[in-house]
Design an enzyme around this catalytic site. Structure first.
Site, PDB file in Angstrom:
ATOM      1  N   GLU A  29      13.553   1.308  -8.329  1.00  0.00           N
ATOM      2  CA  GLU A  29      14.869   0.734  -8.569  1.00  0.00           C
ATOM      3  C   GLU A  29      15.728   0.895  -7.317  1.00  0.00           C
ATOM      4  O   GLU A  29      15.832   1.981  -6.750  1.00  0.00           O
ATOM      5  CB  GLU A  29      15.554   1.440  -9.749  1.00  0.00           C
ATOM      6  CG  GLU A  29      16.829   0.786 -10.209  1.00  0.00           C
ATOM      7  CD  GLU A  29      16.590  -0.576 -10.858  1.00  0.00           C
ATOM      8  OE1 GLU A  29      17.486  -1.433 -10.773  1.00  0.00           O
ATOM      9  OE2 GLU A  29      15.501  -0.763 -11.449  1.00  0.00           O
ATOM     10  N   HIS A  73      -9.835  -4.515   0.279  1.00  0.00           N
ATOM     11  CA  HIS A  73     -10.034  -3.638  -0.874  1.00  0.00           C
ATOM     12  C   HIS A  73      -9.532  -2.213  -0.651  1.00  0.00           C
ATOM     13  O   HIS A  73      -9.846  -1.577   0.350  1.00  0.00           O
ATOM     14  CB  HIS A  73     -11.524  -3.578  -1.238  1.00  0.00           C
ATOM     15  CG  HIS A  73     -12.124  -4.906  -1.536  1.00  0.00           C
ATOM     16  ND1 HIS A  73     -11.790  -5.653  -2.640  1.00  0.00           N
ATOM     17  CD2 HIS A  73     -13.041  -5.644  -0.857  1.00  0.00           C
ATOM     18  CE1 HIS A  73     -12.476  -6.768  -2.647  1.00  0.00           C
ATOM     19  NE2 HIS A  73     -13.241  -6.800  -1.567  1.00  0.00           N
ATOM     20  N   HIS A  77       2.465   2.126   1.760  1.00  0.00           N
ATOM     21  CA  HIS A  77       3.547   2.877   1.138  1.00  0.00           C
ATOM     22  C   HIS A  77       4.782   2.782   2.023  1.00  0.00           C
ATOM     23  O   HIS A  77       4.775   3.235   3.171  1.00  0.00           O
ATOM     24  CB  HIS A  77       3.135   4.339   0.941  1.00  0.00           C
ATOM     25  CG  HIS A  77       3.988   5.074  -0.053  1.00  0.00           C
ATOM     26  ND1 HIS A  77       5.299   5.387   0.196  1.00  0.00           N
ATOM     27  CD2 HIS A  77       3.709   5.534  -1.301  1.00  0.00           C
ATOM     28  CE1 HIS A  77       5.800   6.021  -0.857  1.00  0.00           C
ATOM     29  NE2 HIS A  77       4.858   6.125  -1.770  1.00  0.00           N
ATOM     30  N   HIS A 122       3.479   0.191  -2.545  1.00  0.00           N
ATOM     31  CA  HIS A 122       4.553   0.939  -3.213  1.00  0.00           C
ATOM     32  C   HIS A 122       5.788   0.952  -2.324  1.00  0.00           C
ATOM     33  O   HIS A 122       5.762   1.493  -1.217  1.00  0.00           O
ATOM     34  CB  HIS A 122       4.108   2.368  -3.513  1.00  0.00           C
ATOM     35  CG  HIS A 122       5.061   3.128  -4.396  1.00  0.00           C
ATOM     36  ND1 HIS A 122       4.646   3.832  -5.493  1.00  0.00           N
ATOM     37  CD2 HIS A 122       6.407   3.284  -4.355  1.00  0.00           C
ATOM     38  CE1 HIS A 122       5.679   4.391  -6.092  1.00  0.00           C
ATOM     39  NE2 HIS A 122       6.770   4.067  -5.392  1.00  0.00           N
TER      40      HIS A 122
END
Length: 637
Positions: free
Chosen positions: A50, A96, A101, A69
């Site tokens: 968020e 793959h 991040h 992420h």
């Protein structure tokens, strides 16, 4: 593929272009924007916390298992001038199991290889990051190449990276072409594809080390439901059998597997590379074959792929045909006791001086893998002595040294020889005249934490009991102690020599036994001298013939029983005639309920007498863990 509609896995904040192909098993969580013609594979996930946002550009390919992420803190500047947690530029390719991040900026036409990780970094347009790499806290200039396994964590490393070459885009083009075929989406032409896109798959099979034989082998493994793994080793690591893993190839199509394998072959042209077939249900290897060697040879070496129903023992015999049942039994016993397994080798000159060279610890707990690796060591050192080492990693000492190959032999011990004979041969050849009885005494003393000492005396001093101490043996390593004993025997030939067991805490001797006499210079039959300070139970267990109740039990069996009982294990026995022995169908004798050494030895003696002409084996049982810690044959027909 089509955009999925599963509630909870597709955020209402996600903005997805209608031409994008999103697999039904892909997760999009948070403020995520997916551009036109983007392709997201099964198991991939883009998650934004968020307060953060991520953008995936046009014609981007994100393969199966990729994790992206984005954090709420930490931003990068996108090409549109806005802040993003993750920015993935146009025509980028994430292969793959890659991990991205945030904060991360990935430029146009970049490639991120299998299982590579990006964190807090910026990657310029057209850069290639190969497999198993880590890029963190740096900015990669445009058009740079990061080799497989690289760790780039300083800007100096990033600034000195080599430039991308046209051949480096071959794998990228193959992946993008296959994605187009699978989804039916026509991706835009990249700037780097013009000179490398033609005949990609043909070139892969015909000119880059992927032989027709290897192609068929891969197809056979995939048809049997096996996973494909790959390992590599340079010449030094190959000699010590220290292979490095690329991991499992996360694909079930032969084209994808061959593309990945070709990437490894081209990345490591001067190293050994081997193909692994993995039975994921049985959690074991079913196939190993070297497919590339530094001399330029390629294609699988001889190996056998077992069916899903094959047993571990049959697989071991196919992979390691030169390792006989005796060696396999030692390996099984060592693993059951939680010991590590290693190997050493020596040529004839080094063997005479006891200067063995280590082949490294075999880092596995699976019998089949250990036997297969040990077999490769035997093959690598043909014409040399090779011995198996059992290591107690907790006590930091060796529990077994067994010669399994000698020059001129077929690379295995005689399967019919007893354990005592095998152990004797492993020590007497390399350590002078030490016999199995002395070795067992030393092993038992060390296991109980006692120090080892020696004394010598000529005939005159022997008559008066005036013994002279040899140099103290400070080591607690069995091999080093045996070498010191051997040196003492050689130095004082023609004298009496006795072995001492010393309890350093109680400051007393627990054992005195003459191991050499002037008559022949060889070790005497172990005979414990009378000494009031030595515990009676300890001395009796090392009498030359064993306790009267032990019948035909040898010193090794007595030592094993004593050690098992001291560790709180139960004792059991099994027997088998020749037919049952061949099929491994052992029958249990009556249970041994007593924990007293004399009772157990009496029972073992009766079992041996009752089953004369059969195989009888001693079993050590950990009742708490409900498993066997020892299986040792104590009688053969």
């Amino acid at each position: 593929m089509a955009v999925k509609e599963a509630a909870g896995n597709l955020s209402n904040k996600a903005k997805i272009d209608k031409t994008a192909a999103i697999h039904s098993l892909c997760d999009l969580i948070g403020d995520v924007e997916i551009g036109a013609h983007a392709i997201l594979g099964a198991g991939s996930s883009i998650r934004v916390e968020e307060g953060g946002r991520s953008a995936v550009g046009q014609d981007v390919i994100i393969q199966d298992g990729v994790l992206v992420h984005g954090r709420s803190t930490g931003k990068v500047l996108g090409d549109d001038g806005q802040d993003y947690s993750i920015w993935i530029g146009r025509q980028a390719t994430l292969s793959h199991m890659a991990l991205v991040h945030g904060p991360v900026y990935l430029g146009d036409e970049c490639f991120v290889g299998f299982r590579s990780t990006l964190f807090n970094t910026r990657v310029g347009n057209g850069s290639i990051i190969m497999m198993h790499a880590l890029v963190q806290d740096v900015e990669i200039p445009p058009g740079k190449y990061v080799a497989s396994g690289s760790i780039i964590t300083s800007q100096t490393q990033a600034d000195t990276l080599p430039d991308v070459q046209p051949k480096d885009f071959l794998l990228v083009n193959q992946i993008r072409e296959l994605a187009e075929k699978e989804t039916g989406i026509e991706l835009g032409e990249t700037n780097f594809s013009a000179n490398t896109k033609e005949n990609q798959y043909t070139n892969l099979v015909n000119s880059m080390g992927i032989t027709a034989e290897l192609k068929e082998q891969v197809r056979s493994l995939l048809n049997q439901g096996y996973d494909i793994g790959v390992e590599h080793a340079d010449k030094r690591r190959f000699k010590t059998n220290s292979w490095q893993s690329f991991g499992t190839i996360s694909a079930n199509r032969i084209e994808q597997v061959l593309q990945t394998l070709d990437g490894y072959l081209s990345e490591y042209p001067g190293e050994y590379i081997r193909l692994i077939g993995i039975d994921k249900k049985a959690k074991k290897r079913a196939f190993e074959a070297i497919v590339q060697r530094p001399d330029g040879q390629s294609g699988p070496t001889t190996a056998t792929v077992k069916s899903n129903g094959s047993s571990a023992s049959s697989r071991a015999s196919s992979v390691a045909s030169t390792v006989d049942s005796s060696v396999a039994s030692h390996v099984r016993s060592l693993l059951a006791q939680g010991h590590k397994i290693s190997a050493e080798y020596a040529n004839a000159r080094r063997f005479k001086t006891g200067s063995w060279q280590s082949a490294g610890v075999i880092d596995s707990k699976r019998e089949g893998e250990i036997i297969a690796k040990f077999n490769s060591i035997l093959a690598e050192h043909q014409g040399e002595y090779v011995r198996l080492i059992g290591i107690d990693s907790h006590a930091k000492r060796r529990v077994l040294e067994l010669i399994v190959q000698r020059p001129g032999e077929n690379g295995s011990t005689n399967s019919g020889s007893s354990n005592a004979e095998n152990r004797r041969s492993s020590f007497t050849s390399g350590l002078g005249t030490l016999g199995a009885d002395i070795i067992q005494k030393v092993r038992s003393l060390l296991q109980q934490g006692y120090k080892i000492g020696t004394e010598h005396a000529d005939k005159r001093r022997f008559k008066t009991g005036s013994w002279v101490s040899c140099s103290p043996i400070e080591s607690g390593n069995e091999s080093e102690v045996l070498r010191a004993l051997n040196d003492c025997l050689i130095e004082h030939q023609g004298e009496y020599i006795r072995l001492l067991g010393i309890d350093t805490k109680a400051k007393r001797r627990v054992l005195e036994t003459v191991i050499a006499r002037p008559s022949d210079g060889a070790p005497a039959s172990p005979r414990t001298e009378n000494q009031s300070s030595a515990p009676a139970s300890y001395s009796s267990s090392y009498s030359s013939n064993g306790a009267s109740s032990s019948g035909s039990l040898d010193s090794q069996t007595l030592s094993q029983v004593k050690s098992l009982l001291q560790q709180g294990y139960k004792i059991g026995t099994e027997h088998a005639d020749k037919r049952r022995f061949k099929t491994g169908s052992w029958s249990s004798c009556a249970p041994v309920d007593s924990t007293r050494e004399a009772d157990v030895l009496s029972f073992l003696s009766k079992c041996i007498a009752e089953h004369q002409g059969e195989y009888v084996r001693l079993i050590g049982i950990d009742t708490k863990a409900k498993r066997r810690v020892l299986e040792s044959i104590i009688q053969r027909p």
